[in-house]
Motif scaffolding. Sequence first.
Motif, PDB file in Angstrom:
ATOM      1  N   PRO A 262      -4.872  57.054 -26.000  1.00  0.00           N
ATOM      2  CA  PRO A 262      -4.913  55.596 -25.825  1.00  0.00           C
ATOM      3  C   PRO A 262      -6.318  54.999 -25.904  1.00  0.00           C
ATOM      4  O   PRO A 262      -6.485  53.881 -26.383  1.00  0.00           O
ATOM      5  CB  PRO A 262      -4.316  55.412 -24.424  1.00  0.00           C
ATOM      6  CG  PRO A 262      -3.436  56.598 -24.225  1.00  0.00           C
ATOM      7  CD  PRO A 262      -4.098  57.727 -24.937  1.00  0.00           C
ATOM      8  N   ASP A 263      -7.329  55.737 -25.463  1.00  0.00           N
ATOM      9  CA  ASP A 263      -8.691  55.188 -25.522  1.00  0.00           C
ATOM     10  C   ASP A 263      -9.175  55.052 -26.966  1.00  0.00           C
ATOM     11  O   ASP A 263      -9.895  54.105 -27.301  1.00  0.00           O
ATOM     12  CB  ASP A 263      -9.663  56.059 -24.720  1.00  0.00           C
ATOM     13  CG  ASP A 263      -9.453  55.914 -23.220  1.00  0.00           C
ATOM     14  OD1 ASP A 263      -8.762  54.947 -22.815  1.00  0.00           O
ATOM     15  OD2 ASP A 263      -9.949  56.760 -22.466  1.00  0.00           O
TER      16      ASP A 263
ATOM     17  N   GLU B  10      -7.088  54.552 -29.524  1.00  0.00           N
ATOM     18  CA  GLU B  10      -6.315  53.419 -30.045  1.00  0.00           C
ATOM     19  C   GLU B  10      -6.927  52.092 -29.608  1.00  0.00           C
ATOM     20  O   GLU B  10      -6.978  51.125 -30.366  1.00  0.00           O
ATOM     21  CB  GLU B  10      -4.853  53.497 -29.576  1.00  0.00           C
ATOM     22  CG  GLU B  10      -4.049  54.631 -30.187  1.00  0.00           C
ATOM     23  CD  GLU B  10      -3.968  54.540 -31.711  1.00  0.00           C
ATOM     24  OE1 GLU B  10      -3.929  53.409 -32.248  1.00  0.00           O
ATOM     25  OE2 GLU B  10      -3.962  55.600 -32.356  1.00  0.00           O
ATOM     26  N   ALA B  11      -7.403  52.037 -28.355  1.00  0.00           N
ATOM     27  CA  ALA B  11      -8.018  50.800 -27.845  1.00  0.00           C
ATOM     28  C   ALA B  11      -9.319  50.496 -28.588  1.00  0.00           C
ATOM     29  O   ALA B  11      -9.605  49.341 -28.914  1.00  0.00           O
ATOM     30  CB  ALA B  11      -8.265  50.919 -26.344  1.00  0.00           C
TER      31      ALA B  11
ATOM     32  N   SER C 167      -9.262  40.004 -30.442  1.00  0.00           N
ATOM     33  CA  SER C 167      -9.119  40.375 -29.031  1.00  0.00           C
ATOM     34  C   SER C 167      -8.237  39.395 -28.265  1.00  0.00           C
ATOM     35  O   SER C 167      -7.411  39.790 -27.445  1.00  0.00           O
ATOM     36  CB  SER C 167     -10.512  40.440 -28.404  1.00  0.00           C
ATOM     37  OG  SER C 167     -10.424  40.613 -27.017  1.00  0.00           O
TER      38      SER C 167
ATOM     39  N   GLU D  35      -4.530  39.133 -30.865  1.00  0.00           N
ATOM     40  CA  GLU D  35      -3.816  40.274 -31.447  1.00  0.00           C
ATOM     41  C   GLU D  35      -3.788  41.451 -30.467  1.00  0.00           C
ATOM     42  O   GLU D  35      -2.734  41.839 -29.985  1.00  0.00           O
ATOM     43  CB  GLU D  35      -4.450  40.682 -32.795  1.00  0.00           C
ATOM     44  CG  GLU D  35      -4.182  39.654 -33.899  1.00  0.00           C
ATOM     45  CD  GLU D  35      -4.719  40.062 -35.261  1.00  0.00           C
ATOM     46  OE1 GLU D  35      -5.834  40.613 -35.331  1.00  0.00           O
ATOM     47  OE2 GLU D  35      -4.014  39.831 -36.266  1.00  0.00           O
ATOM     48  N   SER D  36      -4.966  41.992 -30.168  1.00  0.00           N
ATOM     49  CA  SER D  36      -4.943  43.213 -29.361  1.00  0.00           C
ATOM     50  C   SER D  36      -4.452  42.973 -27.939  1.00  0.00           C
ATOM     51  O   SER D  36      -3.923  43.890 -27.314  1.00  0.00           O
ATOM     52  CB  SER D  36      -6.312  43.897 -29.364  1.00  0.00           C
ATOM     53  OG  SER D  36      -7.302  43.077 -28.813  1.00  0.00           O
ATOM     54  N   VAL D  37      -4.539  41.748 -27.438  1.00  0.00           N
ATOM     55  CA  VAL D  37      -4.014  41.478 -26.092  1.00  0.00           C
ATOM     56  C   VAL D  37      -2.485  41.600 -26.076  1.00  0.00           C
ATOM     57  O   VAL D  37      -1.876  41.756 -25.022  1.00  0.00           O
ATOM     58  CB  VAL D  37      -4.474  40.092 -25.580  1.00  0.00           C
ATOM     59  CG1 VAL D  37      -3.699  38.974 -26.268  1.00  0.00           C
ATOM     60  CG2 VAL D  37      -4.329  39.983 -24.071  1.00  0.00           C
ATOM     61  N   HIS D  38      -1.874  41.529 -27.256  1.00  0.00           N
ATOM     62  CA  HIS D  38      -0.421  41.705 -27.356  1.00  0.00           C
ATOM     63  C   HIS D  38      -0.051  43.149 -27.703  1.00  0.00           C
ATOM     64  O   HIS D  38       1.098  43.427 -28.029  1.00  0.00           O
ATOM     65  CB  HIS D  38       0.148  40.755 -28.409  1.00  0.00           C
ATOM     66  CG  HIS D  38      -0.028  39.312 -28.042  1.00  0.00           C
ATOM     67  ND1 HIS D  38       0.712  38.698 -27.071  1.00  0.00           N
ATOM     68  CD2 HIS D  38      -0.908  38.382 -28.482  1.00  0.00           C
ATOM     69  CE1 HIS D  38       0.318  37.439 -26.933  1.00  0.00           C
ATOM     70  NE2 HIS D  38      -0.669  37.222 -27.774  1.00  0.00           N
ATOM     71  N   GLY D  39      -1.044  44.022 -27.679  1.00  0.00           N
ATOM     72  CA  GLY D  39      -0.760  45.424 -27.968  1.00  0.00           C
ATOM     73  C   GLY D  39      -0.846  45.762 -29.441  1.00  0.00           C
ATOM     74  O   GLY D  39      -0.455  46.860 -29.844  1.00  0.00           O
ATOM     75  N   MET D  40      -1.361  44.832 -30.259  1.00  0.00           N
ATOM     76  CA  MET D  40      -1.507  45.105 -31.693  1.00  0.00           C
ATOM     77  C   MET D  40      -2.560  46.173 -31.917  1.00  0.00           C
ATOM     78  O   MET D  40      -3.532  46.261 -31.184  1.00  0.00           O
ATOM     79  CB  MET D  40      -1.935  43.836 -32.438  1.00  0.00           C
ATOM     80  CG  MET D  40      -0.780  43.012 -32.942  1.00  0.00           C
ATOM     81  SD  MET D  40      -0.126  43.615 -34.508  1.00  0.00           S
ATOM     82  CE  MET D  40      -1.057  42.590 -35.623  1.00  0.00           C
ATOM     83  N   THR D  41      -2.362  46.951 -32.953  1.00  0.00           N
ATOM     84  CA  THR D  41      -3.326  47.962 -33.384  1.00  0.00           C
ATOM     85  C   THR D  41      -3.562  47.787 -34.881  1.00  0.00           C
ATOM     86  O   THR D  41      -2.841  47.052 -35.551  1.00  0.00           O
ATOM     87  CB  THR D  41      -2.775  49.369 -33.131  1.00  0.00           C
ATOM     88  OG1 THR D  41      -1.572  49.533 -33.901  1.00  0.00           O
ATOM     89  CG2 THR D  41      -2.458  49.587 -31.652  1.00  0.00           C
TER      90      THR D  41
ATOM     91  N   ALA E 295       0.100  53.854 -28.315  1.00  0.00           N
ATOM     92  CA  ALA E 295      -0.411  52.562 -27.849  1.00  0.00           C
ATOM     93  C   ALA E 295      -1.822  52.682 -27.300  1.00  0.00           C
ATOM     94  O   ALA E 295      -2.230  53.745 -26.837  1.00  0.00           O
ATOM     95  CB  ALA E 295       0.523  52.022 -26.773  1.00  0.00           C
ATOM     96  N   PRO E 296      -2.563  51.571 -27.335  1.00  0.00           N
ATOM     97  CA  PRO E 296      -3.896  51.564 -26.721  1.00  0.00           C
ATOM     98  C   PRO E 296      -3.809  51.584 -25.191  1.00  0.00           C
ATOM     99  O   PRO E 296      -2.761  51.268 -24.611  1.00  0.00           O
ATOM    100  CB  PRO E 296      -4.496  50.229 -27.188  1.00  0.00           C
ATOM    101  CG  PRO E 296      -3.602  49.726 -28.254  1.00  0.00           C
ATOM    102  CD  PRO E 296      -2.249  50.312 -28.005  1.00  0.00           C
ATOM    103  N   THR E 297      -4.926  51.894 -24.568  1.00  0.00           N
ATOM    104  CA  THR E 297      -5.056  51.820 -23.113  1.00  0.00           C
ATOM    105  C   THR E 297      -4.604  50.438 -22.632  1.00  0.00           C
ATOM    106  O   THR E 297      -4.956  49.428 -23.229  1.00  0.00           O
ATOM    107  CB  THR E 297      -6.527  52.035 -22.714  1.00  0.00           C
ATOM    108  OG1 THR E 297      -6.992  53.218 -23.353  1.00  0.00           O
ATOM    109  CG2 THR E 297      -6.681  52.156 -21.209  1.00  0.00           C
TER     110      THR E 297
ATOM    111  N   PHE F 236      -1.484  49.577 -22.571  1.00  0.00           N
ATOM    112  CA  PHE F 236      -0.136  49.402 -23.125  1.00  0.00           C
ATOM    113  C   PHE F 236       0.627  50.714 -23.183  1.00  0.00           C
ATOM    114  O   PHE F 236       1.796  50.742 -23.525  1.00  0.00           O
ATOM    115  CB  PHE F 236      -0.211  48.819 -24.548  1.00  0.00           C
ATOM    116  CG  PHE F 236      -0.858  47.468 -24.603  1.00  0.00           C
ATOM    117  CD1 PHE F 236      -0.101  46.324 -24.430  1.00  0.00           C
ATOM    118  CD2 PHE F 236      -2.216  47.341 -24.787  1.00  0.00           C
ATOM    119  CE1 PHE F 236      -0.703  45.073 -24.452  1.00  0.00           C
ATOM    120  CE2 PHE F 236      -2.830  46.103 -24.818  1.00  0.00           C
ATOM    121  CZ  PHE F 236      -2.068  44.966 -24.639  1.00  0.00           C
TER     122      PHE F 236
ATOM    123  N   TYR G 108       6.909  49.792 -27.925  1.00  0.00           N
ATOM    124  CA  TYR G 108       7.209  48.364 -27.862  1.00  0.00           C
ATOM    125  C   TYR G 108       7.150  47.791 -29.271  1.00  0.00           C
ATOM    126  O   TYR G 108       6.583  48.407 -30.181  1.00  0.00           O
ATOM    127  CB  TYR G 108       6.227  47.625 -26.924  1.00  0.00           C
ATOM    128  CG  TYR G 108       4.767  47.857 -27.229  1.00  0.00           C
ATOM    129  CD1 TYR G 108       4.083  47.028 -28.110  1.00  0.00           C
ATOM    130  CD2 TYR G 108       4.065  48.905 -26.641  1.00  0.00           C
ATOM    131  CE1 TYR G 108       2.736  47.232 -28.387  1.00  0.00           C
ATOM    132  CE2 TYR G 108       2.717  49.118 -26.920  1.00  0.00           C
ATOM    133  CZ  TYR G 108       2.060  48.280 -27.794  1.00  0.00           C
ATOM    134  OH  TYR G 108       0.737  48.486 -28.078  1.00  0.00           O
TER     135      TYR G 108
END
Lengths: 388, 134
Positions: free
Chosen positions: A121-122, A124-125, A133, A136-142, B63-65, B67, B73
């Motif tokens: 996850p780190d 991916e983040a 930011s 997009e990414s606040v909604h979990g977008m990658t 998913a990213p950290t 999520f 999802y």
Amino acid sequence: MIMTDIIVAGIGQTVVGEHWDASLRTLALQAIQAATQDSGGLKPQVLYVGNMLASSLSRQAHLGALLADYAGLTGIEASTVEAGGASGGAALRQGYLAVSSGLADVALVVGVEKFTDVIGPDLEAALASQTDSDYESVHGMTLTSQAALLANRYIYENQIPAGGLANFPLTAHANGVGNKFAMYRRAIGLDVYTKAEPVCEPLNIYDIAPNADGAAALVLTRRELLPNGFPHPVVRLAASTIASDTFALAERGDMLWFGAAQASILQALQKAGFTLDQVDLFEYYDLFSIFAAMSLEAAGFAGRGKGWELARDGAIALTGQLPCATLGGLKARGNPGGATGVYQAVEATAQLRGQAGQNQIEGARLALIQCLGGPASIAVTHILETML
Amino acid sequence: MEIPRHWRLNQQRYGLVGEVCPHCDTKIFPPRDICPACGQDAKTTFAFSGRGAVFSFTTIYEAPTGFDETAPYTVALVKLEEGPLVTAQLTDLGEAHPEIGMPVEMVTRRLRSDGDERGMLIYGYKFRPVLKPA
């Protein structure tokens, strides 16, 4: 007004892969030493570092001074250039500008990325930090899901059959076999692609280039400054362009069109005085299969919605009309993040010098290379040409 | 914790408040103060209805950290009935499979958790299939 030719005098690269034993700086040093030696020992006055995520993945910023120092070049001008996945191409452009302006005689460009110190996850983040930011990414977008959203709509609007994008990764993997610097050197069959589990529908694991460690470097100079007895066929940078598009995918008026990719290629061809039919090979930015298809369309090699047909029909193979990803592309050589644009220039130079081994495109004289940041929110294009 | 970074977006996150261009009437989300259609100043606020249709979608497993506890999802681009596309998660899908063109409406949900039990909970818009009368 450029009065002289800008020459790619030296090229160097590390194998792309999981380098548990090597750090950001040691990878960069290997590429710098290889490129410097290849150039006949030219001494740079400027260093531009292309890197995307060292601040989050390596907890290391300020790479210009770090790498100049570590490479024994303390004292020279040095800074980092960041443009997402196109960082390497953007760094190359800075080198081109420095040498063509006459402000520097020799420029060193190094692209480096160290992905594998962070996983899960780190990672991916960190990658998602290249998306918007706040929206997009606040909604979990990658990054991968951006490409999946594009691919889903592309397939829907253009009625692409199942497996229609398969020949992009298949071609890349076939070409990776002959590249000793590639991460994957094994061809894959259609059955392997077809059976792969979806990662982010409609993308499966073979539609996504693997993140990996790597560094590549270039030494640039003007033609009259090449050392006596320069041992390689002379390859020049004929054009260097960057164009931008909307940042967030949702805000793009025409989502299925890479406008920045188109603009940067049109400008490059115009500045260098070439047409598309003169291009002998195209190193596109196949971070995702869908990016390759849309890049072919943006460049004008295929009509809108038809880029995938060039893959289906074998036109992008080494023996095809328009060889692409000739040393494996991002999919098989691997995706070394901000180093990618520099790898593309190294590979194109090898092709134009006749040093591409079993992957050599016979008689190649003109190479088009392009790297993208985000979903082509930035596109960096260079044209390289063999000089007679 | 980054409280101000999220607090200053409350209007957008909770009310889907964007802008309307006073010159060409283009509806804008997210707000950006310069109209993307005509290039002129556009600072008039405009609250969107929250109704729209799925333009594209995909499901995220890696998913990213922040999520990773809610993966997998589904994220989507939703075409709002006033025009703009918005990026958001789909929620309350139940047994329904998302598809392009599916009518959806905005709801407010938790977007992510910011670390441990003392971390911030960030709320904002998601979209669910339009509820049909029983």
